[in-house]
Every structure is written in C-alpha cells, then in structure tokens.
Design an enzyme around this catalytic site. Sequence first.
Site, PDB file in Angstrom:
ATOM      1  N   CYS A  12      50.547 -77.870 -22.098  1.00 25.61           N
ATOM      2  CA  CYS A  12      49.695 -76.790 -21.619  1.00 25.61           C
ATOM      3  C   CYS A  12      49.850 -76.523 -20.136  1.00 25.61           C
ATOM      4  O   CYS A  12      50.446 -77.304 -19.398  1.00 25.61           O
ATOM      5  CB  CYS A  12      48.215 -77.126 -21.871  1.00 25.61           C
ATOM      6  SG  CYS A  12      47.826 -77.442 -23.581  1.00 25.61           S
ATOM      7  N   GLY A  38      53.657 -73.294 -21.953  1.00 29.26           N
ATOM      8  CA  GLY A  38      53.083 -73.111 -23.277  1.00 29.26           C
ATOM      9  C   GLY A  38      53.170 -71.664 -23.721  1.00 29.26           C
ATOM     10  O   GLY A  38      52.769 -70.771 -22.973  1.00 29.26           O
ATOM     11  N   ASN A 113      44.977 -80.107 -20.305  1.00 30.89           N
ATOM     12  CA  ASN A 113      46.425 -80.302 -20.387  1.00 30.89           C
ATOM     13  C   ASN A 113      46.685 -81.788 -20.535  1.00 30.89           C
ATOM     14  O   ASN A 113      46.230 -82.583 -19.719  1.00 30.89           O
ATOM     15  CB  ASN A 113      47.119 -79.772 -19.124  1.00 30.89           C
ATOM     16  CG  ASN A 113      48.602 -80.100 -19.104  1.00 30.89           C
ATOM     17  OD1 ASN A 113      49.232 -80.229 -20.143  1.00 30.89           O
ATOM     18  ND2 ASN A 113      49.159 -80.250 -17.911  1.00 30.89           N
ATOM     19  N   GLY A 114      47.414 -82.177 -21.582  1.00 30.95           N
ATOM     20  CA  GLY A 114      47.731 -83.585 -21.783  1.00 30.95           C
ATOM     21  C   GLY A 114      47.511 -83.999 -23.229  1.00 30.95           C
ATOM     22  O   GLY A 114      47.448 -83.163 -24.132  1.00 30.95           O
ATOM     23  N   TYR A 254      62.565 -81.532 -16.246  1.00 27.84           N
ATOM     24  CA  TYR A 254      62.696 -80.379 -17.128  1.00 27.84           C
ATOM     25  C   TYR A 254      61.525 -79.403 -17.124  1.00 27.84           C
ATOM     26  O   TYR A 254      61.720 -78.192 -17.067  1.00 27.84           O
ATOM     27  CB  TYR A 254      62.933 -80.870 -18.562  1.00 27.84           C
ATOM     28  CG  TYR A 254      62.976 -79.771 -19.601  1.00 27.84           C
ATOM     29  CD1 TYR A 254      63.973 -78.800 -19.574  1.00 27.84           C
ATOM     30  CD2 TYR A 254      62.015 -79.697 -20.605  1.00 27.84           C
ATOM     31  CE1 TYR A 254      64.006 -77.781 -20.521  1.00 27.84           C
ATOM     32  CE2 TYR A 254      62.050 -78.692 -21.561  1.00 27.84           C
ATOM     33  CZ  TYR A 254      63.046 -77.736 -21.512  1.00 27.84           C
ATOM     34  OH  TYR A 254      63.081 -76.738 -22.445  1.00 27.84           O
ATOM     35  N   CYS A 449      56.251 -92.104 -14.416  1.00 27.87           N
ATOM     36  CA  CYS A 449      56.257 -92.666 -15.761  1.00 27.87           C
ATOM     37  C   CYS A 449      57.667 -92.508 -16.309  1.00 27.87           C
ATOM     38  O   CYS A 449      58.159 -91.383 -16.455  1.00 27.87           O
ATOM     39  CB  CYS A 449      55.253 -91.946 -16.658  1.00 27.87           C
ATOM     40  SG  CYS A 449      55.303 -92.525 -18.383  1.00 27.87           S
TER      41      CYS A 449
END
Length: 479
Positions: A12, A38, A113-114, A254, A449
């Site tokens: 999102c 999105g 978002n997530g 990306y 991450c």
Amino acid sequence: MTYEVKSLNEECGLFGIWGHPQAAQVTYFGLHSLQHRGQEGAGILSNDSGKLLRYRDTGLVSEVFKNPADLEKLSGQAAIGHVRYATAGEASIDNIQPFHFKFYDMEFGLAHNGNLTNTQTLKKELERDGAIFSSSSDTEILAHLIRRSHNPSFMGKVKEALNTVKGGFAYLLMLEDKMIAALDPNGFRPLSLGQMANGAIVVSSETCAFEVIGAKWIRDVKPGELVVIDKEGIHYDTYTDETQLAICSMEYIYFSRPDSVIHGVNVHTARKNTGRRLAQEFNHEADIVVGVPNSSLSAASGFSEESGLPNEMGLIKNQYIQRTFIQPTQELREQGVRMKLSAVSSIVKDKRVVMVDDSIVRGTTSRRIVQLLREAGAAEVHVAIASPPLKYPCFYGIDIQTRRELIAANHSVEETRQIIGADSLTYLSIDGLIESIGLETDAPNGGLCVAYFDGKYPTPLYDYEKRYLESLKEKTSFY
C-alpha cells in the site's frame, strides 16, 4: 487485464494532509505519486470541521476519481488517502481503504500499509469477545483494539493497540480534531513528514509525493513513534522504547520511486551504488550493459560507470501497459513479458550483453528477457542481479509468503542460470547490498531487513512461524 513483468508487489501507499482548504484534491495528487505502491484500489477520507467524508473504489487513482464530482464532495481542510495492493485480504471494495468507523460517541478513519504477523490470533480473540469484522483486511484489527481498550484516554487506547499488533505497519488515523501517524518498532515501511508553503502538514509513504504538491520534507517518522497533527501543530510521542531500525531493503531495491529519499538515502543513489558494487563482484567479459526498465536502470548506470562498459538501451518498455496484477499461468506470464518489453536488435546484435535486473523471483520473467535478447542477436547474455538471491518469504508487507514461489529457494545459482538460459548469473552479495545503501546507523544489517535473503527475521513471526518452519523442508521445482 494487463500484465505486470515483475512478480513482487508492495502492499500500500499512504498520504495524509492537515490544514489545507483543498485537502482532498492535494491528496489526489499525492496518491498519484504513490500509484506504484498499489493499483488494486484507492480511496480518500476528508475531514470537514469534524465531519468525515469518504469515497473509495477499485482501480487506479485516475479511474476511482474519474468523476470530478466524487472528489468535490470530499470537502474539508484535512484528508487521508490510500492506494492498495493486497497481501492480506481479498480484492474487493470492502477492503479498499481508508476505512471509516462510526460509533455512538465518535468516528475515525484508518489507513494502513504493511502486514500484521499476529492477525489470526488477534482476530480470533476479538471475535470471541463479540467483534464483528466487515472486511478481510488485517487493518480493521487496530480499530477493534482501540475501541475495546479500557484506557481512559483515546491516545492511551491507541498506544495500547499499537503495542498489541505485531509485524510491519504504518498507520494513518483521521479523527474529528486531529490526524495521527504511527510506525512499527522496526520501521519496515517508510513514512515521512512534510510541510507546504501555506503551513499544511503532510504525511506520505514516500517523499516523491512532496515534490508534486510543493511540500518540503521535515523528517521521517521514527520506529515506534506516534505523531499527532492538529490545529496546534505537530506533536511527537512514542508508544514503545523497544525499537530497532530494520527498513525493508526491497524499498531501495525495487518498490520505491527513484526520486524518493528514505532515511536520508536517495533511492536512485542507492540503486546506482548497488550497480557499482555488482560490477566489482562480476567476473566475466562483456561488451555492453543493458538495464531492465524501469527499476533496474539506476543499477545499470552504476554498473556501467564502474565497469567502463557502455550503458545501452537494449530493452524498451511499453509505457502504456499498466502495472497491475500477476497473470495466473506461466504461459500468460511469458506472453506478458513480450507485451511489455522489446529487445533492440541493432544495439545487442553480436554483443556480449550484461543484463542488469534488480531481482529474480520465479525466474519466468528473467528467462523470457534472456530469450528476447538472444532472439535479437545477442552473442552472450550475462545476467547480473543488483540484490542477493530471494530465498525466503516476507511477512511484513510483500506478497511473497511461501518459499515455493522463489526460484532461488529451490535451485542453486547454477541451476537457476540454466533455467533462465543465461551464459552466467551473478547476484549482489548481502554485504554488498548493505554497504551500497549505506544508512547511517549502527543497527544490525545497516538498519535494513534482509530476511528475504538470509532467513533471519528481525521479529518473531507469530502466526506465520509454524507454516514458515514447514516451508523450510519443502523443495519445489516449477520447471
């Protein structure tokens, strides 16, 4: 239905504004800037002197708001907006955000978002207590937690709820008298604050939206932080001190637009640096560098500068093929690549080509692009990937949640090279990725991450743990 070459999708994009007479219109332009995050649906919720108004639908932002009257109805000086690609929940209008919750004593809007990693557990507990869910999205959980909290203050309820949900999340809440932004303790998803010339405060998943609306960046929302924006200005607070920066490395690789800045690092610069490092780790003779448009062009530029090889436009993207959902069959995926990309024979013919791409997911796209280059006359095709091999799922907001989908999880580098038909295959190392992005932090993995590459997740996986451990025993060959 159009075809998307890439097989990764961000969940999102969020945008919010407080203190602008045309808040919904500004939000519309902000969401346009975030459309890459999105394409399933979009929505805007405005605040007109405490009255909350909403419009949402499936489709791109321009499709959802194709009727100007729908936007004009969203009056007020504050608004939050959302563009969605689902990783949790079905593709239906019920899941399109922002959500609008109305209670006897208050109402509020919510956008997320997530991806939460303890959704199943929380939903069962809430339903046992009588909660009724109107969507299949994990976003709705926060609203139920807020309402069921016994904390006497609303902000206390919000903090308690934020400490209950786990995983990757950036939230925007719109209340009658304030707008609230919150980020998970690891800051997996980007979220930034800006200000317009008239003093309006804006919040966005990416800073690229600030340029479009003429806002200046103030700072990023920090992990574990709660930001309250009201008529008095911006108020910073925290809901936890147990934080550790681990921003999703795929944002740099990306997802994010190249003109965005995340934690002080420009995305284009980070990608260019990965290309430079990739050239250093590459060990083959070649004649030209060709980037796969569009997200790999920055890495290809860096590779070219470092290697001294000319950077040529050997692949052309059809800009009128929309970036939408993945086709369900391998045959349609392969057809889709040809619809979206063309190889330029006059450039690649008889050349030893370094094909630079940002990632390999299933391998279908890479195989087809290599074939396109060979059909155009390339003498050799050396595939260079500006990220490490994707071997593990993401549970924080990317739509890859099983190892079965990932070619690198099921095949060695040499096997993958043979499958995609390349003369060589080189991946960027994990250390190379971390050093190339170069965040100024002493956090593990340079504040990134990288669990998709090494399987070391920065948080417990909660509801996903059992399935993930089972997936480690699986081996799938999808060719």
